[in-house]
Write a protein that holds these residues in place. Structure first.
Motif, mmCIF file in Angstrom:
data_model
loop_
_atom_site.group_PDB
_atom_site.id
_atom_site.type_symbol
_atom_site.label_atom_id
_atom_site.label_comp_id
_atom_site.label_asym_id
_atom_site.label_seq_id
_atom_site.Cartn_x
_atom_site.Cartn_y
_atom_site.Cartn_z
ATOM 1 N N THR A 154 -1.175 54.366 48.841
ATOM 2 C CA THR A 154 0.044 55.153 49.010
ATOM 3 C C THR A 154 0.830 54.621 50.199
ATOM 4 O O THR A 154 0.403 53.703 50.910
ATOM 5 C CB THR A 154 -0.309 56.627 49.237
ATOM 6 N N LYS A 155 1.987 55.224 50.445
ATOM 7 C CA LYS A 155 2.807 54.810 51.585
ATOM 8 C C LYS A 155 2.099 55.052 52.912
ATOM 9 O O LYS A 155 2.376 54.372 53.903
ATOM 10 C CB LYS A 155 4.138 55.565 51.563
ATOM 11 N N GLU A 156 1.198 56.002 52.913
ATOM 12 C CA GLU A 156 0.458 56.297 54.135
ATOM 13 C C GLU A 156 -0.751 55.383 54.314
ATOM 14 O O GLU A 156 -1.506 55.500 55.281
ATOM 15 C CB GLU A 156 -0.016 57.758 54.145
ATOM 16 N N GLY A 157 -0.956 54.457 53.362
ATOM 17 C CA GLY A 157 -2.078 53.537 53.472
ATOM 18 C C GLY A 157 -3.381 54.056 52.916
ATOM 19 O O GLY A 157 -4.430 53.408 53.036
ATOM 20 N N LYS A 158 -3.350 55.218 52.268
ATOM 21 C CA LYS A 158 -4.557 55.780 51.669
ATOM 22 C C LYS A 158 -4.715 55.274 50.227
ATOM 23 O O LYS A 158 -3.762 54.823 49.614
ATOM 24 C CB LYS A 158 -4.489 57.306 51.687
ATOM 25 N N VAL A 159 -5.940 55.387 49.717
ATOM 26 C CA VAL A 159 -6.199 54.963 48.340
ATOM 27 C C VAL A 159 -5.433 55.849 47.373
ATOM 28 O O VAL A 159 -5.446 57.084 47.489
ATOM 29 C CB VAL A 159 -7.716 55.032 48.024
ATOM 30 N N ASP A 160 -4.746 55.217 46.443
ATOM 31 C CA ASP A 160 -3.959 55.951 45.453
ATOM 32 C C ASP A 160 -4.875 56.386 44.314
ATOM 33 O O ASP A 160 -5.293 55.584 43.477
ATOM 34 C CB ASP A 160 -2.841 55.053 44.915
ATOM 35 N N VAL A 161 -5.214 57.669 44.298
ATOM 36 C CA VAL A 161 -6.147 58.178 43.276
ATOM 37 C C VAL A 161 -5.498 58.233 41.900
ATOM 38 O O VAL A 161 -6.175 58.443 40.901
ATOM 39 C CB VAL A 161 -6.666 59.575 43.665
ATOM 40 N N PHE A 162 -4.175 58.053 41.848
ATOM 41 C CA PHE A 162 -3.471 58.065 40.567
ATOM 42 C C PHE A 162 -3.112 56.647 40.117
ATOM 43 O O PHE A 162 -2.161 56.439 39.379
ATOM 44 C CB PHE A 162 -2.195 58.903 40.667
ATOM 45 N N GLU A 163 -3.912 55.686 40.563
ATOM 46 C CA GLU A 163 -3.633 54.286 40.262
ATOM 47 C C GLU A 163 -3.537 54.040 38.764
ATOM 48 O O GLU A 163 -2.686 53.283 38.298
ATOM 49 C CB GLU A 163 -4.736 53.415 40.861
ATOM 50 N N TYR A 164 -4.416 54.668 38.005
ATOM 51 C CA TYR A 164 -4.464 54.412 36.570
ATOM 52 C C TYR A 164 -3.920 55.594 35.757
ATOM 53 O O TYR A 164 -4.284 55.782 34.601
ATOM 54 C CB TYR A 164 -5.890 54.110 36.127
ATOM 55 N N LEU A 165 -3.068 56.376 36.374
ATOM 56 C CA LEU A 165 -2.468 57.506 35.664
ATOM 57 C C LEU A 165 -1.617 57.000 34.506
ATOM 58 O O LEU A 165 -0.838 56.056 34.653
ATOM 59 C CB LEU A 165 -1.598 58.323 36.618
ATOM 60 N N GLN A 166 -1.806 57.615 33.343
ATOM 61 C CA GLN A 166 -1.069 57.196 32.152
ATOM 62 C C GLN A 166 -0.262 58.346 31.580
ATOM 63 O O GLN A 166 -0.626 59.518 31.710
ATOM 64 C CB GLN A 166 -2.036 56.702 31.069
ATOM 65 N N HIS A 167 0.830 57.968 30.909
ATOM 66 C CA HIS A 167 1.613 58.944 30.167
ATOM 67 C C HIS A 167 0.950 59.166 28.805
ATOM 68 O O HIS A 167 0.232 58.295 28.310
ATOM 69 C CB HIS A 167 3.047 58.449 29.979
ATOM 70 N N PRO A 168 1.169 60.318 28.178
ATOM 71 C CA PRO A 168 0.569 60.581 26.870
ATOM 72 C C PRO A 168 0.893 59.508 25.821
ATOM 73 O O PRO A 168 0.048 59.175 24.995
ATOM 74 C CB PRO A 168 1.164 61.941 26.486
ATOM 75 N N ASP A 169 2.114 58.949 25.877
ATOM 76 C CA ASP A 169 2.452 57.926 24.888
ATOM 77 C C ASP A 169 1.680 56.631 25.131
ATOM 78 O O ASP A 169 1.394 55.882 24.197
ATOM 79 C CB ASP A 169 3.961 57.660 24.885
ATOM 80 N N GLU A 170 1.335 56.352 26.393
ATOM 81 C CA GLU A 170 0.521 55.179 26.692
ATOM 82 C C GLU A 170 -0.912 55.378 26.191
ATOM 83 O O GLU A 170 -1.527 54.448 25.644
ATOM 84 C CB GLU A 170 0.511 54.913 28.200
ATOM 85 N N LEU A 171 -1.431 56.566 26.356
ATOM 86 C CA LEU A 171 -2.767 56.879 25.866
ATOM 87 C C LEU A 171 -2.829 56.819 24.344
ATOM 88 O O LEU A 171 -3.807 56.330 23.763
ATOM 89 C CB LEU A 171 -3.194 58.263 26.358
ATOM 90 N N ALA A 172 -1.775 57.294 23.692
ATOM 91 C CA ALA A 172 -1.758 57.342 22.229
ATOM 92 C C ALA A 172 -1.831 55.961 21.599
ATOM 93 O O ALA A 172 -2.263 55.828 20.445
ATOM 94 C CB ALA A 172 -0.500 58.066 21.751
#
Length: 314
Positions: A202-220
């Protein structure tokens, strides 16, 4: 169901017992023309594994009590436990989730645990001889009844089911086919997620826990493909695939397509390069026989067409 209304079913099982390895090795060692150097003996370990095994083949019939809602696997287990312990077949979960019990049922690849008798039992063939001495094959009369439950009411036979090993693969014993050729083809295409390896922050230098977040259309785009259980039913239905190197097969292409369509994977182009070969998408004849009877509901033929088009258009 009481004994008076219990029905029966006849299973015609194509059985196979391989010749003992010692006999094969002895026969092979006795002839200088049967060594690996022979072009007819196969020059690689893979070719040797795919060579049709030798042994005794025969068809054995089993008639057992059964109900229309029983599965073919239920019947085979009953035979194994009470009639013939030498009968060999493969199964695991028994609920259509593992795909280990794929065989040919009446010539059609399917899973033993999901095939019910009322759907697959067919009338027994009866031979009649006419006045001129010619024998004719006719279906056994069912007194006008067409449904298995109606037959159950009077204790009639549900019919006959023919069983054989999964087509396109070497037979190991009875209904057990060697599906290693299919699994080897899948492994060659690296069936696992390959990310770029860069840890998102993230901008604060922390690990981005949403790195692999997908939209429903990407999952489909790949969710249905992730249901593939590598049972081999599509490969057994494919007239092009024969457990060899001429075509990697629809199962391997489905697994490749699953990761090509995954937005988190960074190797889509490399994956398409791997299947853009003479034994890859170029070998698919678009027969679409692979679509039939997929136990996980995947339209394999359509997915094959989609990945072929994507490879050619990239």
């Amino acid at each position: 169901m009481t004994d008076s209304t219990m029905t029966t079913v006849t299973l015609k099982v194509n059985r196979f017992t391989p010749r003992p390895e010692r006999e094969r090795e002895r026969a092979r060692g006795g002839s200088p023309f049967a060594r690996r150097s022979s072009p007819f003996g196969g020059g690689s370990a893979g070719a040797a594994a795919r060579r049709r095994p030798r042994g005794r083949q025969w068809v054995q019939e089993y008639t057992i009590p059964a109900r229309p809602e029983d599965t073919v696997l239920d019947c085979l287990l009953a035979i194994k436990r009470t009639v013939d312990p030498t009968l060999a077949f493969r199964y695991s979960c028994g609920h259509g989730m593992c795909g280990s019990d794929a065989v040919a049922i009446n010539g059609t690849p399917n899973l033993l645990c999901t095939a019910t008798l009322k759907d697959w039992a067919k009338p027994a063939a009866v031979h009649q001889v006419d006045d001129e001495g010619f024998r004719h094959t006719v279906n056994e009369p069912d007194n006008g009844r067409t449904d298995a439950d109606a037959k159950a009411a009077d204790g009639a036979s549900l019919g006959v089911i023919e069983l054989g090993p999964l087509p396109g693969f070497p037979v190991q014993r009875d209904l057990i086919a060697d599906i290693d050729p299919m699994l080897d083809q899948i492994r060659k295409l690296k069936p696992y997620l390959q990310a770029d390896g860069i840890l998102a922050t993230t901008k604060e230098g922390k690990v981005d826990v949403f790195e692999y977040l997908q939209h429903p259309d990407e999952l489909a785009k790949y969710e249905q493909l992730s249901n593939c259980i590598a049972c081999g039913v599509c490969e057994g239905s494919c007239p092009v695939f024969a457990g060899g190197d001429a075509f990697i097969g629809p199962a391997a292409l489905i697994w490749a397509s699953r990761f090509v369509n995954d937005s988190r994977d960074s190797q889509a182009m490399a994956r398409m390069d791997a299947i853009d070969t003479a034994d890859g998408v170029a070998a698919c004849q678009s027969v679409r026989a692979c679509t039939r009877q997929c136990p996980r509901g995947i339209d394999v033929g359509e997915e094959m067409w989609q990945i072929v088009a994507k490879v050619r258009e990239r």
